[in-house]
Design an enzyme around this catalytic site. Sequence first.
Site, short mmCIF file in Angstrom:
data_model
loop_
_atom_site.label_atom_id
_atom_site.label_comp_id
_atom_site.label_asym_id
_atom_site.label_seq_id
_atom_site.Cartn_x
_atom_site.Cartn_y
_atom_site.Cartn_z
N LYS A 183 0.97 -1.12 -0.04
CA LYS A 183 -0.08 0.08 -0.01
C LYS A 183 0.87 1.28 0.10
O LYS A 183 0.45 2.15 -0.54
CB LYS A 183 -1.07 0.00 1.27
CG LYS A 183 -1.92 1.27 1.32
CD LYS A 183 -2.62 1.23 2.43
CE LYS A 183 -3.53 2.45 2.62
NZ LYS A 183 -2.63 3.57 3.04
N ALA A 224 -8.64 0.13 8.97
CA ALA A 224 -10.02 0.22 8.75
C ALA A 224 -10.66 -0.94 8.53
O ALA A 224 -11.85 -1.19 8.69
CB ALA A 224 -10.27 1.47 8.03
N PHE A 273 -9.88 3.95 4.36
CA PHE A 273 -10.58 3.53 3.00
C PHE A 273 -11.92 4.12 2.92
O PHE A 273 -11.85 5.39 3.20
CB PHE A 273 -10.69 1.76 3.39
CG PHE A 273 -9.53 1.07 3.45
CD1 PHE A 273 -8.54 1.45 2.45
CD2 PHE A 273 -9.20 0.26 4.80
CE1 PHE A 273 -7.48 0.37 2.67
CE2 PHE A 273 -8.15 -0.36 4.73
CZ PHE A 273 -7.01 -0.22 3.66
N PHE A 285 -6.01 13.71 -11.61
CA PHE A 285 -4.70 12.83 -11.78
C PHE A 285 -4.28 13.74 -13.31
O PHE A 285 -5.16 13.88 -14.07
CB PHE A 285 -4.81 11.32 -12.04
CG PHE A 285 -4.75 10.68 -10.50
CD1 PHE A 285 -3.55 9.82 -10.58
CD2 PHE A 285 -5.61 10.81 -9.60
CE1 PHE A 285 -3.40 8.98 -9.29
CE2 PHE A 285 -5.24 10.11 -8.25
CZ PHE A 285 -4.34 9.34 -8.33
N TRP A 301 -2.33 17.54 -5.09
CA TRP A 301 -0.95 16.92 -5.25
C TRP A 301 -0.03 17.69 -6.12
O TRP A 301 1.20 17.68 -5.52
CB TRP A 301 -1.37 15.50 -6.04
CG TRP A 301 -0.21 14.62 -6.25
CD1 TRP A 301 0.19 13.69 -5.51
CD2 TRP A 301 0.81 14.62 -7.15
NE1 TRP A 301 1.33 12.99 -5.86
CE2 TRP A 301 1.78 13.97 -7.10
CE3 TRP A 301 0.99 15.46 -8.46
CZ2 TRP A 301 2.71 13.47 -7.93
CZ3 TRP A 301 2.07 15.25 -9.22
CH2 TRP A 301 3.13 14.24 -8.94
#
Length: 560
Positions: free
Chosen positions: A109, A277, A305, A385, A413
């Site tokens: 992850k 979670a 999550f 993105f 981001w």
Amino acid sequence: MKTSVKSDIEIAQSSTLKPIKEIADKLQLNEEDLEYYGKYKAKITYEKINQLKTKDDGKLFLVTSINPTPAGEGKSTVTIGLGDALSKLGHKTVIALREPSLGPTMGLKGGATGGGYAQVLPMEDINLHFTGDFHALTAANNAISALLDNHIHQGNALQIDPRRIVWKRAVDLNDRALRKVVVGLGGPGQGVPREDGFDITVASEMMAVLCLAKDLEDLKQRIANMVVAYNYDKNPITVGDLGIAGAITLLLKDALKPNLVQTIEHTPAIVHGGPFANIAHGCNSIMATKTALKLADYVVTEAGFGADLGAEKFLDIKSRMAGLKPDGVVIVATIRALKMHGGMKKEDLHQESVEALKAGLQNLHKHVDTIRQYGLPFVVAINRFLSDTEMEIAELKHWCAAQNIPVSLTEVWGKGGKGGIDLANKLLKTIEEKENNFQPLYPLELSIVEKIRTVVQKVYGGKDVEFSSQAFKQIEEFERFGWSNLPVCIAKTQYSLSDDPLKVGRPTDFIIHVRELKAKLGAGFIVALTGDVLTMPGLPKKPAAFQMDVDENGNAVGLF
């Protein structure tokens, strides 16, 4: 010409950190309010936390998301970016996050410090050993195991049945070889042989207890209440019965203090506690959240999550226990992930597909419905993105408008807090205009079966729930002991609304299968294990650890 994109660690290492004292100054924290862990990390003292109790709370924002996919959602990134945006708008803001676990950090992850220009720093420290909280939890967990086995070896005055020990050892790594072990081999001098196993530290009750404790005394009482085994008469044995609650609390006296760090843009962040979670309750500590609320006008926190897991547990477990009332919710979605929920393969996500996006929107729709059921105002954040096309963005915005869903295109981001200004403004506007009628989804007076069924039907959108014969026996036992009035914490795959990780999107008419229940009296909830979810994950074929290294100056390499 293709331009190279800096990695998260490259961005983090090129950022300039301020001494943690300067970050504390923003919150009117003095020298004596802090315990320093180097230049850039500090814990907030119990004395200061107690002084803050008379102050009014700021407003609390919860960030959740759709069901995660391998395409990425960026919930922590949006949480940090939103906090930075609120700070840019002149609001006194604190971000409250969980600490990352070494298991997923070295596994698949990755870490949990955000990404791009929306990160908490120092990211290498936070993603690795940080202030040692998880090591203290692991030691405390395993001290209970050692003292429990010693009790049996030394005469077993409590008549503990070695076949009915429910307490497991713990390590904060993904290590499938430790799921089932045998201890005590080697003859009479080595203890009493028995079956045992390991949970990952973040899935342990010890982690949940730390995160749900209101103060040191509450922590000690919760530790005393933890059930570790049953005796030959099948009655529960607790840590308190073993007489070791004080010693275990002593090991955690520093770990309970919240950790203060900063973002790239120097917004204060409290990072503390880290239960998973999917197999635990998925929220940072009550101590951290409540301290942040006393220090700031706005607190931005996240729950692990999707809204079916972390948000449900934040709202039905943590908020209930802590007396919290969130002021607003952000539901994070990415076009990439929505296309995967619509049936698109990961390797094809760079291609434009409005049809796949449309198909995947039903997953977002269910999470929106869930937050609406709790009576909370919300905004959907599209975490942008580079591969997202204008047509896909327009389609998602159009769908949200048709559903009367407030939506913000968020670019934290790449732009940090500047990329979250629109989200911050829309969230502030939404909480002013929309009513907040928050209440937990179920009353505690419902039976264990009905509480689980309520979550399955209202949050997951499932048809019903089935229990194994073992689970039914455990429910009868828990009711006999008077434990049925506790909230439920359902351990379920994060990848699907169902208990089958392959059923992406918005499946319908599915049955959730509960195979086993565990009473976590210290945490104050009943855990229901569904599907194939495991409390000790394994490593993938190519763990992230393969990319990690350290240079001659001690700088981390390959840490995302």
